[in-house]
Design a protein around this motif. Structure first.
Motif, PDB file in Angstrom:
ATOM      1  N   ARG A 132      35.652   8.370  -7.208  1.00  0.00           N
ATOM      2  CA  ARG A 132      34.806   7.266  -6.787  1.00  0.00           C
ATOM      3  C   ARG A 132      34.853   6.129  -7.800  1.00  0.00           C
ATOM      4  N   CYS A 133      34.450   4.951  -7.358  1.00  0.00           N
ATOM      5  CA  CYS A 133      34.489   3.776  -8.226  1.00  0.00           C
ATOM      6  C   CYS A 133      33.615   3.984  -9.449  1.00  0.00           C
ATOM      7  N   ILE A 134      34.206   3.976 -10.612  1.00  0.00           N
ATOM      8  CA  ILE A 134      33.482   4.091 -11.872  1.00  0.00           C
ATOM      9  C   ILE A 134      34.097   3.119 -12.863  1.00  0.00           C
ATOM     10  N   PHE A 181      41.206  -0.725 -13.785  1.00  0.00           N
ATOM     11  CA  PHE A 181      40.751  -1.681 -12.782  1.00  0.00           C
ATOM     12  C   PHE A 181      40.762  -3.106 -13.328  1.00  0.00           C
ATOM     13  N   TRP A 182      40.401  -3.277 -14.596  1.00  0.00           N
ATOM     14  CA  TRP A 182      40.199  -4.620 -15.144  1.00  0.00           C
ATOM     15  C   TRP A 182      41.429  -5.213 -15.807  1.00  0.00           C
ATOM     16  N   GLU A 215      32.507  -0.794 -11.105  1.00  0.00           N
ATOM     17  CA  GLU A 215      33.407  -0.670 -12.251  1.00  0.00           C
ATOM     18  C   GLU A 215      32.972  -1.522 -13.447  1.00  0.00           C
ATOM     19  N   PHE A 216      31.921  -2.321 -13.263  1.00  0.00           N
ATOM     20  CA  PHE A 216      31.467  -3.250 -14.298  1.00  0.00           C
ATOM     21  C   PHE A 216      30.334  -2.623 -15.102  1.00  0.00           C
ATOM     22  N   ALA A 248      25.438  -2.425 -13.046  1.00  0.00           N
ATOM     23  CA  ALA A 248      24.812  -1.481 -13.972  1.00  0.00           C
ATOM     24  C   ALA A 248      25.053  -1.910 -15.412  1.00  0.00           C
ATOM     25  N   VAL A 249      24.392  -3.004 -15.809  1.00  0.00           N
ATOM     26  CA  VAL A 249      24.490  -3.526 -17.169  1.00  0.00           C
ATOM     27  C   VAL A 249      23.126  -3.371 -17.831  1.00  0.00           C
ATOM     28  N   THR A 250      23.084  -2.829 -19.026  1.00  0.00           N
ATOM     29  CA  THR A 250      21.818  -2.583 -19.703  1.00  0.00           C
ATOM     30  C   THR A 250      21.181  -3.882 -20.176  1.00  0.00           C
ATOM     31  N   TYR A 251      19.877  -3.830 -20.418  1.00  0.00           N
ATOM     32  CA  TYR A 251      19.180  -4.993 -20.947  1.00  0.00           C
ATOM     33  C   TYR A 251      19.618  -5.300 -22.372  1.00  0.00           C
TER      34      TYR A 251
END
Length: 539
Positions: free
Chosen positions: A198-200, A205-206, A266-267, A291-294
Protein backbone atom coordinates in the motif's frame (compact mmCIF):
# COMPACT_ATOMS: atom_id res chain seq x y z
CA UNK A 1 -9.06 52.91 -57.22
CA UNK A 2 -10.98 50.74 -59.66
CA UNK A 3 -14.67 49.95 -59.47
CA UNK A 4 -13.74 46.32 -58.60
CA UNK A 5 -11.61 47.43 -55.64
CA UNK A 6 -14.41 49.66 -54.28
CA UNK A 7 -16.95 46.83 -54.40
CA UNK A 8 -14.70 44.04 -53.00
CA UNK A 9 -16.10 42.86 -49.64
CA UNK A 10 -13.82 43.09 -46.62
CA UNK A 11 -12.44 39.78 -45.33
CA UNK A 12 -9.70 38.40 -43.12
CA UNK A 13 -7.61 37.72 -46.19
CA UNK A 14 -7.63 41.43 -47.12
CA UNK A 15 -6.76 42.76 -43.66
CA UNK A 16 -3.27 44.08 -42.93
CA UNK A 17 -1.02 41.37 -41.51
CA UNK A 18 -0.67 43.04 -38.09
CA UNK A 19 -4.45 43.31 -37.58
CA UNK A 20 -5.11 39.78 -38.86
CA UNK A 21 -2.46 38.32 -36.55
CA UNK A 22 -3.97 40.13 -33.56
CA UNK A 23 -7.31 38.52 -34.36
CA UNK A 24 -5.85 35.05 -34.90
CA UNK A 25 -3.82 35.07 -31.69
CA UNK A 26 -6.93 35.97 -29.68
CA UNK A 27 -9.02 33.06 -30.98
CA UNK A 28 -9.29 29.61 -29.36
CA UNK A 29 -7.91 26.55 -31.12
CA UNK A 30 -11.34 25.30 -32.24
CA UNK A 31 -12.03 28.56 -34.08
CA UNK A 32 -8.60 28.53 -35.69
CA UNK A 33 -9.16 24.98 -36.94
CA UNK A 34 -12.42 26.11 -38.54
CA UNK A 35 -10.77 29.12 -40.15
CA UNK A 36 -8.00 26.95 -41.55
CA UNK A 37 -10.56 25.22 -43.79
CA UNK A 38 -11.78 28.47 -45.35
CA UNK A 39 -9.01 29.03 -47.88
CA UNK A 40 -5.36 28.31 -48.55
CA UNK A 41 -4.35 31.85 -47.66
CA UNK A 42 -6.07 31.78 -44.27
CA UNK A 43 -4.78 28.24 -43.67
CA UNK A 44 -1.24 29.52 -44.06
CA UNK A 45 -1.95 32.60 -41.93
CA UNK A 46 -3.32 30.68 -38.92
CA UNK A 47 -0.53 28.11 -38.67
CA UNK A 48 1.50 30.19 -36.23
CA UNK A 49 -1.36 30.94 -33.78
CA UNK A 50 -2.77 27.41 -34.14
CA UNK A 51 0.42 25.68 -33.05
CA UNK A 52 1.56 28.32 -30.57
CA UNK A 53 -0.23 26.96 -27.45
CA UNK A 54 -1.94 23.68 -28.35
CA UNK A 55 -3.95 21.62 -25.87
CA UNK A 56 -3.94 17.86 -26.60
CA UNK A 57 -6.25 15.62 -24.58
CA UNK A 58 -5.55 12.09 -25.84
CA UNK A 59 -2.70 9.91 -27.01
CA UNK A 60 -4.33 9.50 -30.43
CA UNK A 61 -4.26 13.26 -30.93
CA UNK A 62 -0.69 13.37 -29.67
CA UNK A 63 0.30 10.81 -32.31
CA UNK A 64 -1.37 12.86 -35.03
CA UNK A 65 0.28 16.02 -33.71
CA UNK A 66 3.76 14.49 -33.77
CA UNK A 67 3.10 13.05 -37.23
CA UNK A 68 2.31 16.54 -38.51
CA UNK A 69 5.49 17.94 -36.95
CA UNK A 70 7.53 15.22 -38.65
CA UNK A 71 5.83 15.80 -42.01
CA UNK A 72 6.61 19.53 -42.17
CA UNK A 73 10.00 19.34 -40.44
CA UNK A 74 13.17 20.63 -42.01
CA UNK A 75 16.81 19.88 -41.19
CA UNK A 76 19.93 21.97 -41.33
CA UNK A 77 22.46 19.80 -43.16
CA UNK A 78 25.42 21.56 -41.58
CA UNK A 79 24.35 21.53 -37.94
CA UNK A 80 21.82 18.69 -38.02
CA UNK A 81 19.25 20.83 -36.19
CA UNK A 82 15.59 20.03 -36.87
CA UNK A 83 12.81 22.63 -37.09
CA UNK A 84 9.06 22.30 -37.45
CA UNK A 85 5.98 24.18 -36.23
CA UNK A 86 6.79 26.83 -33.64
CA UNK A 87 5.32 25.79 -30.27
CA UNK A 88 5.58 28.06 -27.24
CA UNK A 89 3.63 25.98 -24.71
CA UNK A 90 2.00 22.55 -24.98
CA UNK A 91 -0.62 21.27 -22.54
CA UNK A 92 -0.88 17.48 -22.67
CA UNK A 93 -3.74 15.76 -20.81
CA UNK A 94 -3.66 11.97 -20.57
CA UNK A 95 -6.23 9.65 -18.95
CA UNK A 96 -4.51 6.22 -18.73
CA UNK A 97 -7.75 4.26 -18.29
CA UNK A 98 -9.29 5.92 -21.32
CA UNK A 99 -6.21 5.15 -23.41
CA UNK A 100 -6.21 1.50 -22.29
CA UNK A 101 -9.86 1.11 -23.23
CA UNK A 102 -9.25 2.73 -26.62
CA UNK A 103 -6.03 0.90 -27.53
CA UNK A 104 -6.56 -2.34 -25.62
CA UNK A 105 -3.24 -1.94 -23.79
CA UNK A 106 -1.85 0.52 -21.24
CA UNK A 107 0.00 3.64 -22.33
CA UNK A 108 3.51 3.01 -21.04
CA UNK A 109 5.96 5.72 -20.01
CA UNK A 110 8.52 4.93 -22.70
CA UNK A 111 6.07 5.73 -25.50
CA UNK A 112 4.89 8.94 -23.86
CA UNK A 113 8.48 10.05 -23.24
CA UNK A 114 9.42 9.32 -26.84
CA UNK A 115 6.64 11.59 -28.13
CA UNK A 116 7.63 14.40 -25.78
CA UNK A 117 11.28 14.14 -26.83
CA UNK A 118 10.29 14.55 -30.50
CA UNK A 119 8.41 17.76 -29.69
CA UNK A 120 11.34 19.03 -27.61
CA UNK A 121 13.76 18.29 -30.46
CA UNK A 122 11.84 20.52 -32.86
CA UNK A 123 11.31 23.30 -30.26
CA UNK A 124 14.23 23.78 -27.88
CA UNK A 125 12.43 26.55 -25.96
CA UNK A 126 9.00 24.91 -25.66
CA UNK A 127 7.45 24.42 -22.22
CA UNK A 128 5.17 21.46 -21.62
CA UNK A 129 2.47 20.91 -19.00
CA UNK A 130 1.81 17.21 -18.49
CA UNK A 131 -1.39 16.21 -16.69
CA UNK A 132 -2.03 12.55 -15.87
CA UNK A 133 -5.69 12.30 -14.86
CA UNK A 134 -7.44 9.53 -12.92
CA UNK A 135 -4.38 7.34 -12.55
CA UNK A 136 -2.77 5.33 -9.75
CA UNK A 137 0.68 5.21 -8.16
CA UNK A 138 1.49 1.73 -9.44
CA UNK A 139 -0.19 2.04 -12.84
CA UNK A 140 1.33 3.01 -16.16
CA UNK A 141 2.71 5.45 -17.07
CA UNK A 142 3.37 6.80 -13.54
CA UNK A 143 5.05 3.67 -12.20
CA UNK A 144 7.76 3.82 -14.92
CA UNK A 145 8.62 7.51 -14.82
CA UNK A 146 12.00 6.77 -13.22
CA UNK A 147 13.06 4.82 -16.33
CA UNK A 148 12.54 7.67 -18.81
CA UNK A 149 13.43 11.30 -19.44
CA UNK A 150 10.75 13.91 -20.09
CA UNK A 151 12.53 17.05 -21.34
CA UNK A 152 10.87 20.48 -21.35
CA UNK A 153 8.09 19.35 -18.97
CA UNK A 154 7.90 22.36 -16.66
CA UNK A 155 4.54 21.53 -15.06
CA UNK A 156 3.53 18.05 -13.90
CA UNK A 157 0.11 17.35 -12.38
CA UNK A 158 -0.76 13.83 -11.25
CA UNK A 159 -4.25 12.81 -10.16
CA UNK A 160 -3.54 9.56 -8.30
CA UNK A 161 -5.49 7.01 -6.32
CA UNK A 162 -7.75 5.78 -9.06
CA UNK A 163 -11.20 6.80 -7.85
CA UNK A 164 -13.89 6.11 -10.47
CA UNK A 165 -15.10 9.28 -12.15
CA UNK A 166 -18.57 9.79 -13.55
CA UNK A 167 -19.42 11.70 -16.69
CA UNK A 168 -19.23 15.42 -15.80
CA UNK A 169 -22.20 17.69 -16.15
CA UNK A 170 -22.35 20.61 -18.54
CA UNK A 171 -21.34 22.93 -15.72
CA UNK A 172 -17.99 21.24 -15.18
CA UNK A 173 -14.71 22.74 -16.24
CA UNK A 174 -13.23 22.28 -19.67
CA UNK A 175 -10.73 19.68 -18.50
CA UNK A 176 -13.55 17.56 -17.07
CA UNK A 177 -15.35 17.74 -20.38
CA UNK A 178 -12.49 16.10 -22.25
CA UNK A 179 -12.15 13.19 -19.79
CA UNK A 180 -14.93 10.62 -20.25
CA UNK A 181 -16.36 8.35 -17.60
CA UNK A 182 -13.90 5.58 -16.84
CA UNK A 183 -14.26 2.10 -15.49
CA UNK A 184 -13.64 1.37 -11.83
CA UNK A 185 -9.99 0.39 -11.72
CA UNK A 186 -10.49 -1.23 -8.30
CA UNK A 187 -11.88 -4.18 -10.23
CA UNK A 188 -8.37 -4.83 -11.56
CA UNK A 189 -6.93 -5.20 -8.06
CA UNK A 190 -4.80 -2.08 -8.13
CA UNK A 191 -3.27 -1.52 -4.71
CA UNK A 192 -2.08 2.10 -5.20
CA UNK A 193 1.55 1.36 -4.51
CA UNK A 194 4.96 2.10 -5.89
CA UNK A 195 6.68 -0.66 -3.96
CA UNK A 196 4.31 -3.61 -4.19
CA UNK A 197 2.42 -2.73 -0.98
CA UNK A 198 0.00 0.00 0.00
CA UNK A 199 1.00 3.63 -0.46
CA UNK A 200 3.53 4.50 2.23
CA UNK A 201 6.37 7.03 2.48
CA UNK A 202 9.23 5.79 0.29
CA UNK A 203 12.15 7.34 -1.55
CA UNK A 204 11.40 5.67 -4.89
CA UNK A 205 8.15 7.56 -5.28
CA UNK A 206 9.80 10.97 -4.88
CA UNK A 207 13.22 10.66 -6.52
CA UNK A 208 11.71 10.53 -10.02
CA UNK A 209 10.37 14.05 -9.43
CA UNK A 210 13.25 15.44 -7.38
CA UNK A 211 16.41 14.06 -9.04
CA UNK A 212 16.48 16.41 -12.04
CA UNK A 213 17.13 13.52 -14.45
CA UNK A 214 13.67 12.16 -15.25
CA UNK A 215 12.13 15.66 -15.37
CA UNK A 216 15.15 17.92 -15.95
CA UNK A 217 13.11 21.11 -16.48
CA UNK A 218 10.39 20.61 -13.86
CA UNK A 219 9.31 23.80 -12.07
CA UNK A 220 5.77 23.04 -10.86
CA UNK A 221 4.74 19.72 -9.31
CA UNK A 222 1.23 18.84 -8.12
CA UNK A 223 0.17 15.53 -6.61
CA UNK A 224 -3.50 14.95 -5.85
CA UNK A 225 -4.08 11.55 -4.25
CA UNK A 226 -7.45 9.88 -3.79
CA UNK A 227 -8.61 6.94 -1.71
CA UNK A 228 -11.72 4.85 -1.31
CA UNK A 229 -12.26 6.42 2.09
CA UNK A 230 -12.12 9.98 0.79
CA UNK A 231 -9.67 12.77 0.23
CA UNK A 232 -8.18 12.83 3.72
CA UNK A 233 -5.74 10.25 4.96
CA UNK A 234 -5.47 11.91 8.35
CA UNK A 235 -2.54 10.45 10.30
CA UNK A 236 -1.45 7.28 8.59
CA UNK A 237 0.67 6.06 11.48
CA UNK A 238 3.75 5.91 9.22
CA UNK A 239 4.78 9.54 9.57
CA UNK A 240 7.84 8.47 11.55
CA UNK A 241 9.30 6.46 8.66
CA UNK A 242 12.54 8.23 7.79
CA UNK A 243 13.30 8.60 4.10
CA UNK A 244 16.94 9.07 3.19
CA UNK A 245 17.75 11.01 0.02
CA UNK A 246 21.20 11.17 -1.49
CA UNK A 247 22.56 14.37 -2.99
CA UNK A 248 21.75 13.09 -6.48
CA UNK A 249 18.16 12.36 -5.47
CA UNK A 250 17.36 16.04 -4.86
CA UNK A 251 19.24 17.93 -7.59
CA UNK A 252 16.02 18.80 -9.42
CA UNK A 253 14.54 20.54 -6.37
CA UNK A 254 16.75 23.51 -7.13
CA UNK A 255 14.31 24.44 -9.95
CA UNK A 256 11.00 23.75 -8.19
CA UNK A 257 8.88 26.89 -7.77
CA UNK A 258 5.48 25.37 -6.93
CA UNK A 259 4.73 22.23 -4.91
CA UNK A 260 1.25 20.89 -4.15
CA UNK A 261 0.67 17.71 -2.12
CA UNK A 262 -3.00 16.95 -1.60
CA UNK A 263 -3.81 13.92 0.60
CA UNK A 264 -0.63 12.13 -0.48
CA UNK A 265 0.15 9.16 1.82
CA UNK A 266 3.75 8.97 0.55
CA UNK A 267 4.39 12.44 2.00
CA UNK A 268 5.78 12.81 5.53
CA UNK A 269 8.27 14.80 7.61
CA UNK A 270 11.34 13.48 5.78
CA UNK A 271 10.00 14.50 2.37
CA UNK A 272 8.98 17.90 3.69
CA UNK A 273 12.39 18.59 5.18
CA UNK A 274 14.16 17.44 2.00
CA UNK A 275 12.04 19.79 -0.09
CA UNK A 276 12.56 22.65 2.34
CA UNK A 277 16.33 22.32 2.37
CA UNK A 278 16.93 21.84 -1.36
CA UNK A 279 14.31 24.10 -3.01
CA UNK A 280 15.61 27.68 -2.83
CA UNK A 281 13.21 28.90 -5.55
CA UNK A 282 10.06 27.50 -3.93
CA UNK A 283 7.56 30.35 -3.51
CA UNK A 284 4.22 28.51 -3.83
CA UNK A 285 3.49 25.67 -1.40
CA UNK A 286 0.28 23.76 -0.67
CA UNK A 287 0.06 20.96 1.89
CA UNK A 288 -3.37 19.47 2.47
CA UNK A 289 -4.40 16.58 4.71
CA UNK A 290 -1.00 14.90 4.79
CA UNK A 291 0.54 12.98 7.70
CA UNK A 292 3.04 15.69 8.69
CA UNK A 293 3.74 16.29 12.37
CA UNK A 294 3.33 19.66 14.04
CA UNK A 295 7.04 19.59 14.88
CA UNK A 296 7.84 19.48 11.16
CA UNK A 297 5.26 22.17 10.33
CA UNK A 298 6.76 24.31 13.08
CA UNK A 299 10.16 24.17 11.38
CA UNK A 300 8.59 24.67 7.95
CA UNK A 301 6.84 27.90 8.91
CA UNK A 302 9.90 29.24 10.70
CA UNK A 303 12.18 28.88 7.67
CA UNK A 304 9.82 29.01 4.66
CA UNK A 305 7.37 31.82 5.50
CA UNK A 306 9.84 34.65 4.83
CA UNK A 307 10.45 33.46 1.25
CA UNK A 308 7.05 32.08 0.21
CA UNK A 309 4.58 34.16 -1.80
CA UNK A 310 1.68 31.74 -1.50
CA UNK A 311 0.97 29.17 1.21
CA UNK A 312 -1.99 26.84 1.63
CA UNK A 313 -1.86 24.68 4.75
CA UNK A 314 -4.84 22.48 5.60
CA UNK A 315 -4.51 20.16 8.57
CA UNK A 316 -6.87 17.20 8.77
CA UNK A 317 -9.69 17.56 11.32
CA UNK A 318 -8.66 14.13 12.65
CA UNK A 319 -5.02 15.14 13.14
CA UNK A 320 -3.74 13.82 16.46
CA UNK A 321 -0.74 16.12 16.09
CA UNK A 322 -3.04 19.14 16.41
CA UNK A 323 -4.74 17.62 19.44
CA UNK A 324 -1.43 16.95 21.17
CA UNK A 325 -0.25 20.50 20.50
CA UNK A 326 -3.41 21.96 22.01
CA UNK A 327 -3.13 19.77 25.09
CA UNK A 328 0.48 20.85 25.54
CA UNK A 329 -0.47 24.54 25.29
CA UNK A 330 -3.34 24.09 27.73
CA UNK A 331 -1.09 22.55 30.35
CA UNK A 332 1.94 24.73 29.72
CA UNK A 333 2.29 25.64 33.39
CA UNK A 334 2.77 22.01 34.42
CA UNK A 335 5.38 21.15 31.83
CA UNK A 336 9.13 21.52 31.67
CA UNK A 337 9.84 25.12 30.63
CA UNK A 338 12.62 23.91 28.34
CA UNK A 339 10.24 21.76 26.31
CA UNK A 340 9.36 23.27 22.95
CA UNK A 341 5.63 23.23 22.25
CA UNK A 342 4.82 23.35 18.51
CA UNK A 343 2.46 26.31 18.15
CA UNK A 344 1.91 27.34 14.53
CA UNK A 345 -0.09 30.55 14.92
CA UNK A 346 2.73 32.90 16.07
CA UNK A 347 4.79 32.09 12.99
CA UNK A 348 2.31 33.82 10.70
CA UNK A 349 2.54 36.98 12.79
CA UNK A 350 6.33 36.97 12.91
CA UNK A 351 7.30 35.74 9.47
CA UNK A 352 4.23 35.74 7.19
CA UNK A 353 3.86 39.44 6.49
CA UNK A 354 5.01 39.16 2.88
CA UNK A 355 2.68 36.34 1.86
CA UNK A 356 0.50 37.52 -0.99
CA UNK A 357 -1.98 34.78 -0.18
CA UNK A 358 -2.28 32.21 2.55
CA UNK A 359 -4.95 29.76 3.61
CA UNK A 360 -4.80 28.09 7.00
CA UNK A 361 -7.37 25.45 7.92
CA UNK A 362 -6.70 23.57 11.14
CA UNK A 363 -8.53 22.04 14.09
CA UNK A 364 -7.22 24.81 16.37
CA UNK A 365 -6.32 28.45 15.61
CA UNK A 366 -5.93 31.34 18.04
CA UNK A 367 -5.27 35.08 18.34
CA UNK A 368 -1.50 34.59 18.43
CA UNK A 369 -1.75 34.68 14.66
CA UNK A 370 -2.44 38.44 15.02
CA UNK A 371 -0.77 39.54 18.28
CA UNK A 372 2.73 39.59 19.70
CA UNK A 373 3.61 39.75 23.41
CA UNK A 374 3.90 43.55 23.42
CA UNK A 375 0.38 43.96 22.05
CA UNK A 376 -1.02 41.37 24.46
CA UNK A 377 0.48 43.33 27.35
CA UNK A 378 -1.09 46.57 26.11
CA UNK A 379 -4.48 44.88 25.93
CA UNK A 380 -4.13 43.58 29.50
CA UNK A 381 -3.12 47.06 30.72
CA UNK A 382 -6.27 48.48 29.12
CA UNK A 383 -8.48 46.08 31.08
CA UNK A 384 -8.99 43.49 28.36
CA UNK A 385 -8.75 39.96 29.79
CA UNK A 386 -6.02 37.68 28.55
CA UNK A 387 -8.69 35.35 27.22
CA UNK A 388 -12.45 35.67 27.12
CA UNK A 389 -14.78 33.12 28.64
CA UNK A 390 -15.11 30.90 25.62
CA UNK A 391 -15.93 27.22 25.44
CA UNK A 392 -13.83 24.54 23.78
CA UNK A 393 -15.28 25.45 20.37
CA UNK A 394 -14.40 29.13 20.70
CA UNK A 395 -17.93 30.34 21.44
CA UNK A 396 -18.46 33.03 24.10
CA UNK A 397 -20.35 31.69 27.10
CA UNK A 398 -19.79 34.62 29.45
CA UNK A 399 -19.49 38.35 28.81
CA UNK A 400 -19.15 40.15 25.50
CA UNK A 401 -16.20 41.06 23.33
CA UNK A 402 -15.45 44.79 23.52
CA UNK A 403 -14.38 45.28 19.91
CA UNK A 404 -14.04 49.06 20.34
CA UNK A 405 -11.53 48.54 23.13
CA UNK A 406 -9.56 45.90 21.21
CA UNK A 407 -9.31 47.80 17.95
CA UNK A 408 -8.61 51.13 19.66
CA UNK A 409 -5.83 49.81 21.88
CA UNK A 410 -4.13 47.95 19.05
CA UNK A 411 -4.33 50.88 16.65
CA UNK A 412 -2.81 53.28 19.20
CA UNK A 413 -0.13 50.84 20.36
CA UNK A 414 1.03 50.11 16.83
CA UNK A 415 1.12 53.78 15.90
CA UNK A 416 3.02 54.57 19.12
CA UNK A 417 5.50 51.78 18.50
CA UNK A 418 6.25 53.04 14.98
CA UNK A 419 6.58 56.65 16.20
CA UNK A 420 8.83 55.72 19.12
CA UNK A 421 11.01 53.61 16.84
CA UNK A 422 11.47 56.47 14.38
CA UNK A 423 12.12 58.97 17.20
CA UNK A 424 14.71 56.73 18.79
CA UNK A 425 16.58 56.49 15.52
CA UNK A 426 16.59 60.29 15.26
CA UNK A 427 18.05 60.60 18.78
CA UNK A 428 20.67 57.95 18.19
CA UNK A 429 21.88 59.46 14.96
CA UNK A 430 20.99 62.81 13.41
CA UNK A 431 23.15 62.42 10.37
CA UNK A 432 21.83 62.83 6.87
CA UNK A 433 22.32 59.11 6.35
CA UNK A 434 19.92 58.32 9.19
CA UNK A 435 17.38 60.80 7.83
CA UNK A 436 17.67 59.17 4.46
CA UNK A 437 16.93 55.77 5.98
CA UNK A 438 13.80 57.07 7.68
CA UNK A 439 12.54 58.62 4.45
CA UNK A 440 13.30 55.41 2.61
CA UNK A 441 11.31 53.46 5.18
CA UNK A 442 8.29 55.73 4.74
CA UNK A 443 8.57 55.41 0.98
CA UNK A 444 8.77 51.64 1.30
CA UNK A 445 5.60 51.58 3.42
CA UNK A 446 3.70 53.60 0.80
CA UNK A 447 4.97 51.32 -1.95
CA UNK A 448 3.93 48.24 0.03
CA UNK A 449 0.43 49.59 0.57
CA UNK A 450 0.04 50.29 -3.15
CA UNK A 451 1.35 46.81 -4.01
CA UNK A 452 -1.11 45.12 -1.63
CA UNK A 453 -4.04 46.98 -3.12
CA UNK A 454 -2.93 46.32 -6.68
CA UNK A 455 -2.27 42.58 -6.23
CA UNK A 456 -5.20 41.98 -3.90
CA UNK A 457 -3.48 40.11 -1.06
CA UNK A 458 -5.81 37.69 0.73
CA UNK A 459 -5.97 35.55 3.88
CA UNK A 460 -8.32 32.66 4.68
CA UNK A 461 -8.71 31.08 8.12
CA UNK A 462 -10.89 28.06 8.81
CA UNK A 463 -11.31 26.92 12.41
CA UNK A 464 -12.35 23.27 12.35
CA UNK A 465 -12.69 22.53 16.10
CA UNK A 466 -11.89 25.52 18.29
CA UNK A 467 -9.14 27.68 19.74
CA UNK A 468 -5.58 26.68 20.62
CA UNK A 469 -5.97 27.94 24.21
CA UNK A 470 -8.92 27.57 26.57
CA UNK A 471 -11.07 30.69 26.87
CA UNK A 472 -10.20 32.18 23.47
CA UNK A 473 -13.04 32.96 21.08
CA UNK A 474 -13.67 33.09 17.36
CA UNK A 475 -15.13 36.61 17.63
CA UNK A 476 -11.72 37.83 18.75
CA UNK A 477 -10.14 36.66 15.49
CA UNK A 478 -12.64 38.72 13.49
CA UNK A 479 -11.99 41.85 15.56
CA UNK A 480 -8.22 41.43 15.22
CA UNK A 481 -8.42 40.96 11.45
CA UNK A 482 -10.16 44.34 11.27
CA UNK A 483 -7.05 46.21 12.48
CA UNK A 484 -4.54 44.31 10.35
CA UNK A 485 -2.70 45.88 7.44
CA UNK A 486 -4.98 47.99 5.20
CA UNK A 487 -5.89 46.50 1.84
CA UNK A 488 -5.57 42.83 2.82
CA UNK A 489 -8.82 40.87 2.54
CA UNK A 490 -9.62 38.33 5.25
CA UNK A 491 -12.14 35.50 5.17
CA UNK A 492 -12.70 33.69 8.46
CA UNK A 493 -14.88 30.66 9.12
CA UNK A 494 -15.76 28.55 12.16
CA UNK A 495 -17.00 25.02 11.58
CA UNK A 496 -18.42 24.51 15.13
CA UNK A 497 -20.43 27.72 14.88
CA UNK A 498 -21.01 27.47 11.12
CA UNK A 499 -20.33 31.17 10.79
CA UNK A 500 -18.14 33.09 8.37
CA UNK A 501 -17.03 36.70 7.99
CA UNK A 502 -15.23 38.70 5.34
CA UNK A 503 -13.07 41.55 6.61
CA UNK A 504 -11.63 44.28 4.39
CA UNK A 505 -10.27 47.30 6.22
CA UNK A 506 -12.90 48.63 8.65
CA UNK A 507 -15.70 46.64 7.02
CA UNK A 508 -16.88 43.32 8.49
CA UNK A 509 -19.37 41.46 6.33
CA UNK A 510 -21.26 38.36 7.42
CA UNK A 511 -21.19 35.76 4.64
CA UNK A 512 -22.75 32.34 4.25
CA UNK A 513 -20.56 29.68 5.78
CA UNK A 514 -21.86 27.05 3.36
CA UNK A 515 -20.92 29.22 0.40
CA UNK A 516 -17.40 30.07 1.60
CA UNK A 517 -16.22 26.86 3.27
CA UNK A 518 -18.51 23.86 2.80
CA UNK A 519 -17.76 23.89 -0.90
CA UNK A 520 -14.03 23.74 -0.27
CA UNK A 521 -14.06 19.96 -0.63
CA UNK A 522 -15.80 20.15 -4.01
CA UNK A 523 -13.45 22.88 -5.18
CA UNK A 524 -10.40 20.88 -4.06
CA UNK A 525 -11.73 17.79 -5.83
CA UNK A 526 -11.61 19.84 -9.04
CA UNK A 527 -8.19 21.34 -8.23
CA UNK A 528 -6.49 19.69 -11.21
CA UNK A 529 -9.06 21.03 -13.67
CA UNK A 530 -8.93 24.53 -12.21
CA UNK A 531 -5.15 24.66 -12.30
CA UNK A 532 -5.09 23.64 -15.96
CA UNK A 533 -7.69 26.17 -17.04
CA UNK A 534 -6.46 29.13 -15.01
CA UNK A 535 -2.69 28.65 -15.01
CA UNK A 536 -1.37 26.23 -17.59
CA UNK A 537 -3.42 26.82 -20.73
CA UNK A 538 -3.26 30.55 -20.29
CA UNK A 539 0.53 30.73 -20.08
Amino acid sequence: MSQFDRESPASLATLPTEIADSIYYSLPSASLCTLARVSRDIYAAVQGPLYRRPVIDSYRKLQAFVKTLNYVASWDKKTGDARSKKIVHLTLIIDPAKEEITAGRPLIAVILARMIRVIARYNEDVTISLIIAHSACNAQPVCSFESEEFPRVTSLILDLGGEPVTQPSSGSSSLSSVIPARRNIHQRNYNYSTTGIRCIPNAKFWTRFFNGSNFPDLQRLELHHRSRAGSSYGDSGREGDRILFTELDTLGLARIERLVVNSVPEFNDSVLMAGLQHAPLLTDLQIENCAVTYDALDKLLLHALPVLHRLVLRVSPQSRFAQHAREALGYRGNRDYKEEIPHLCPHFRRHGKNLKHFEFAAPYICRDLFLDEYEKEKLRESGHPGTLAGDKNGMIVQGELDTVLVTGVLTRSRQTRDTDSAGQKLLEGSSMEEDRRILERERSMRTRKATIEKEGWTRRLHVLDGMCIDGATFEELTALAKVEEPGIGWTLGSLPERRAFRVIGDLIETVRYSHEFERDRQRRARQVERDVNDELVGQ
